[in-house]
Design an enzyme around this catalytic site. Structure first.
Site, short mmCIF file in Angstrom:
data_model
loop_
_atom_site.label_atom_id
_atom_site.label_comp_id
_atom_site.label_asym_id
_atom_site.label_seq_id
_atom_site.Cartn_x
_atom_site.Cartn_y
_atom_site.Cartn_z
N ASP A 29 39.32 50.51 37.59
CA ASP A 29 38.56 51.83 37.49
C ASP A 29 38.08 52.27 38.66
O ASP A 29 36.89 52.41 38.76
CB ASP A 29 37.62 51.85 36.19
N ASP A 34 36.20 48.65 43.25
CA ASP A 34 37.74 48.35 42.83
C ASP A 34 38.54 48.92 44.10
O ASP A 34 39.61 48.18 44.33
CB ASP A 34 38.06 49.41 41.77
N ASN A 59 34.19 53.55 35.62
CA ASN A 59 33.35 54.10 36.81
C ASN A 59 33.22 55.57 36.82
O ASN A 59 32.16 56.09 36.78
CB ASN A 59 33.70 53.67 37.85
N THR A 145 39.49 44.64 36.54
CA THR A 145 38.31 44.93 37.37
C THR A 145 37.52 45.97 36.68
O THR A 145 36.70 46.75 37.47
CB THR A 145 38.52 45.32 38.91
N PHE A 187 28.23 45.84 33.27
CA PHE A 187 28.77 47.12 32.99
C PHE A 187 30.34 47.07 32.37
O PHE A 187 30.19 47.72 31.36
CB PHE A 187 29.03 48.09 34.33
N ASN A 188 31.29 46.38 32.83
CA ASN A 188 32.50 46.49 32.38
C ASN A 188 32.55 45.76 31.00
O ASN A 188 33.37 46.38 30.16
CB ASN A 188 33.55 45.46 33.15
N HIS A 261 31.55 43.56 43.87
CA HIS A 261 32.20 42.64 42.65
C HIS A 261 33.41 42.46 42.68
O HIS A 261 34.04 41.24 42.61
CB HIS A 261 31.68 43.22 41.63
N ASP A 262 34.37 43.37 42.50
CA ASP A 262 35.85 43.44 42.33
C ASP A 262 36.58 42.68 43.13
O ASP A 262 37.57 41.85 42.67
CB ASP A 262 36.23 44.91 41.95
C1 BDR Z 1 31.61 46.23 37.65
O1 BDR Z 1 31.00 47.46 37.22
C2 BDR Z 1 31.62 48.31 38.13
O2 BDR Z 1 30.83 49.55 38.30
C3 BDR Z 1 32.29 47.91 39.23
O3 BDR Z 1 33.48 48.46 39.80
C4 BDR Z 1 32.46 46.40 38.52
O4 BDR Z 1 33.77 46.27 38.31
C5 BDR Z 1 30.19 45.69 38.06
O5 BDR Z 1 29.34 45.37 36.88
CA CA Z 2 35.43 48.20 38.61
#
Ligand code: BDR
Ligand code: CA
Length: 331
Positions: A29, A34, A59, A145, A187-188, A261-262
């Site tokens: 996303d 990402d 996102n 991701t 979040f994801n 993160h990703d």
């Molecule tokens: C995840 O949430 C998204 O905002 C980032 O791209 C990542 O995949 C981190 O919590």
């Molecule tokens: Ca992401």
């Protein structure tokens, strides 16, 4: 062959694929981090055969995540990799984006252009089902991701597709670190907890990069400087993305630099030794309003209970960034 039968073969290392390129699908996303994950994957021409990229609402909205994936692909000069736009909202819960963290475009302050090549006509979920059905057993790795909506929808349509997968590598969840969108949810998983629950339970070997490990991989000022100073085109652009993320007020304030993160998912496929993994079981909260999207991680082997998931607990951030910079410099 069932996917469980892959577990003996699932290599966690490219060497396990007997020198062949590893076939992967990146479900994302984009999203600033990402985008970095895509750059790293697209740079790995010798190791990763990217069968396709699928996008999902997360996102930012679905039209923007699809556009951003196409734009990143174009910047990486990899227009031969197909991009498929997927689900426009989570399975059950209302849509939620993270524009406050990723910018209105989803790619921070970058001047995002209109990509010359757009998405393929087929919906991502239909393409995932078709691709997995045609694939040899245990022959494809799925990297997720973003919210896991696309794969959960594909599993609902055709549960037998798990046979094609050797491993699912996920960025999502949180245990020790606590959440970033709520006190206990990442979040994801929070955006589509029902999808995450379905994917985590699908029987394919799963490796998860949660906030527990991604919070160890931070784009400090020194990292931004190193990427910018490299003089290469894509690292300079990534330095802008990192700098944008560093201006956002982050959930964990006691460390400098935003978490990246990703890209941990792709980095793991290329260099598994960057990470320490622990077997566990994971349950996703889908009922409680307060704890919605929480990932309950159990590292204790209970009698009769399988430990089907590997949870990354430690990252070598210095080696991670050295590898990332070296690889994306080649784009
Ligand atoms: C995840 O949430 C998204 O905002 C980032 O791209 C990542 O995949 C981190 O919590
Ligand atoms: Ca992401």
């Amino acid at each position: 062959m069932t996917s469980a039968a892959c577990s003996g073969l699932a290599p966690n290392a490219l060497g396990g694929h007997c020198g062949h390129m590893r076939k992967i699908i990146i479900d994302c996303d984009p999203g600033v981090d990402d985008a970095s994950a895509l750059f790293l994957g697209l740079a790995a021409r010798r190791e990763l055969d990217i069968v396709g990229v699928t996008t999902v609402a997360g996102n930012v909205g679905p039209a923007l995540t699809a556009r951003n994936a196409c734009w990143v692909r174009e910047l990486a000069k990899r227009d031969e990799v197909p991009v498929y736009a997927g689900c426009a909202r989570p399975l059950v819960r209302p849509p939620l984006d993270a524009r406050d963290v990723h910018g209105a475009s989803g790619l921070g302050g970058l001047p995002v252009g209109v990509p010359a090549k757009g998405v393929e006509p087929q919906h991502a979920v239909a393409w995932l089902v078709e691709t997995f059905r045609k694939a040899a057993p245990c022959s494809i790795t799925l990297v997720i991701t973003g919210p896991a909506t696309n794969m959960a929808a594909a599993l609902a349509m055709a549960p037998e597709i798990t046979a094609a997968l050797d491993e699912i590598v996920v960025m999502g969840g949180a245990s020790r670190e606590g959440g970033n969108i709520t006190p206990s949810a990442e979040f994801n998983v929070y955006v589509d907890p029902h999808a995450a629950a379905a994917v985590f339970a699908c029987g394919v070997p799963i490796t998860i990069f949660s906030l527990d490990v991604t919070h160890q991989v931070r784009t400090t000022a020194d990292i931004v400087t190193r990427f910018r100073a490299s003089g290469a085109r894509i690292p300079a652009l990534m330095a802008d993305l990192f700098a944008f993320s560093n201006t956002i007020k982050h959930d964990v304030l006691d460390a400098p630099g935003a978490p990246l993160h990703d890209p941990c998912t792709i980095a793991y496929l290329l260099e598994p030794s960057l990470f320490t993994l622990k077997p566990c079981s994971v349950a996703v909260e889908t009922a409680s309003a307060i704890a919605m999207g929480h990932t309950a991680v159990d590292f204790r082997a209970r009698q009769g209970q399988a430990m089907p998931i590997k949870w990354a607990v430690q990252a070598d951030a210095e080696r991670f960034f050295a590898m990332l910079l070296a690889r994306v410099s080649a784009l």
